[in-house]
Design an enzyme around this catalytic site. Structure first.
Site, short mmCIF file in Angstrom:
data_model
loop_
_atom_site.label_atom_id
_atom_site.label_comp_id
_atom_site.label_asym_id
_atom_site.label_seq_id
_atom_site.Cartn_x
_atom_site.Cartn_y
_atom_site.Cartn_z
N ASP A 111 0.80 -1.22 0.00
CA ASP A 111 0.00 0.00 0.00
C ASP A 111 0.83 1.27 0.00
O ASP A 111 0.31 2.35 0.32
CB ASP A 111 -0.96 -0.02 1.20
N ASP A 169 -7.38 -4.01 -5.05
CA ASP A 169 -6.98 -2.71 -4.50
C ASP A 169 -5.58 -2.29 -4.97
O ASP A 169 -5.27 -1.10 -5.06
CB ASP A 169 -6.96 -2.75 -2.95
N1 GLY Z 1 -7.31 -1.60 0.61
C1 GLY Z 1 -8.22 -1.94 1.62
C2 GLY Z 1 -9.62 -1.47 1.46
O1 GLY Z 1 -10.05 -0.98 0.45
O2 GLY Z 1 -10.33 -1.65 2.41
#
Ligand code: GLY
Length: 385
Positions: A111, A169
């Site tokens: 992330d 994601d």
């Molecule tokens: N990347 C985690 C979410 O969208 O909750």
């Protein structure tokens, strides 16, 4: 009235120019955002970032810088500074961005795009500070350590039942890499971004262009060994925020590469999403939640979709994309979703869902809902000019 104000903007793509009232509605929401965040900055302890509200105690929940959402508060502040030129907001934006700096070396997360590009990326875009650029380049290098060329993807998680999980994601983290190639001339960053996007396009999508949340790969062969969900209702369901990340991710990849395959993918995802939205256009937390129409809505997914659809409408001149985004923003700006000044722990939006199957962050404000809402409002104002 708000509905009328926003809808007047939608004639723009047809060539008529009536931008004033739409601008007024977006400005009202942005002014509320500024009020809220100027209050919020007086409550958040140093080195912690606002994350959500505890729905049992009603108290503000914060996170450390290592949590995936740490870049959104500084990022929202940068957007609000860009809009307002308010020096108090600038000071807080810089302070909170600096707090996240040490994460540039964090190899344990996929992330880093969210964390560093929303904070330092906006800081660099708005100030041109060379130190921000160095932090971003180091972050991009760190992120590439999670790439496996056999799989053709960046690994998402080091936990869970999968050997090599990739979640939809992760498309959002690729912009940091395409940016790094533009800044350094080192094509390996963008190559990884494109490879990841291509592999995801092949394996994450169903024939109707809805997407799985998690694909499990065999890291030795690159074979797909599992198609699952973590945050959605079922392996076979369409988790709303996952659909939003995919839409935003492929729209962004088209902007960054001009590869028409990414534009086509983004269009197909939009064409899947739009008919699945309820009348007010805020998605249920999962498109296949069993208790629709009583299922929780996810304002965060709506905000991400609005921002992405606005950008996609510029590349396609598709009125439906623009109008859907406009309707989302209109609903998010209504009393149902937009907080009253001084409430909601000073977050801007109410009613998001983080992780419903884990009973975590259900029907609460979320820092990333605010970030993408403000981004979408700024895009809306820009495209309505
Ligand atoms: N990347 C985690 C979410 O969208 O909750």
């Amino acid at each position: 009235m708000k509905k009328l104000l926003f809808l007047l903007g939608s004639v723009l793509l047809t060539g008529a120019v009536i931008p004033v009232n739409a601008q007024v509605a977006a400005d009202k929401a942005l002014h509320l955002a500024i009020q809220q965040y100027k209050q919020m900055m007086t409550h958040v302890p140093d080195s912690l970032l606002p994350r959500t509200t505890d729905n049992k105690t009603g108290k503000l929940v914060t996170s450390g810088t290592e949590w995936w959402t740490s870049g959104f508060y500084p990022g929202t502040l940068w957007y609000l500074y860009e809009y307002s030129k308010d020096k108090t907001i600038l000071k807080e934006a810089r302070k909170r961005t600096t707090e996240v700096e040490k994460e540039q070396y964090n190899k344990t997360t996929h992330d880093l795009g969210f964390m560093m590009y929303c904070s330092f990326g906006n800081a660099y875009r708005l100030t041109g500070n060379p130190k921000d650029k160095q932090v971003l380049i180091t972050s991009a290098r760190t992120l590439t350590t999670r790439f496996n060329p056999v799989v053709g993807c960046i690994k998402s998680w080091d936990h869970g039942k999968w050997k090599f999980p990739v979640i939809i994601d992760n498309m959002m983290n690729l912009e940091l890499l395409t940016w790094a190639t533009k800044e350094t001339g080192d094509t390996s960053f963008a190559h990884i971004a494109r490879t990841h996007a291509n592999t995801t396009m092949k394996n994450h999508f169903r024939p109707d262009f809805s997407s799985y949340h998690v694909i499990g790969y065999d890291p030795a062969t690159g074979a797909v060994v599992a198609r699952n969900t973590a945050q959605g209702f079922a392996d076979s369901s369409a988790w709303a925020r996952g659909q939003a990340w995919g839409l935003y991710g492929y729209t962004m990849m088209f902007r960054e590469t001009k590869d028409g395959a990414y534009l086509e993918q983004a269009k197909q995802i939009a064409n899947y999403i739009i008919p699945h939205l309820p009348a007010d256009k805020i998605p249920y937390w999962d498109f296949d939640a069993p208790d629709i129409p009583n299922a929780k809505r996810d304002a965060s997914a709506g905000a991400v979709m609005a921002s992405a659809l606005l950008e996609l409408s510029q590349y396609t001149k598709n009125q439906t994309y623009f109008q859907t985004a406009e309707q989302i923003l209109q609903t998010l700006s209504s009393d149902e979703y937009l907080a009253k000044a001084g409430t909601n722990n000073n977050f801007i939006l109410k009613h998001s869902v983080g992780h419903l199957p884990a009973n975590s962050e259900v029907d609460v404000p979320l820092t990333y809902a605010d970030y993408y809402f403000v981004e979408a409002l700024l895009r809306y104002k820009k495209y309505s000019k």
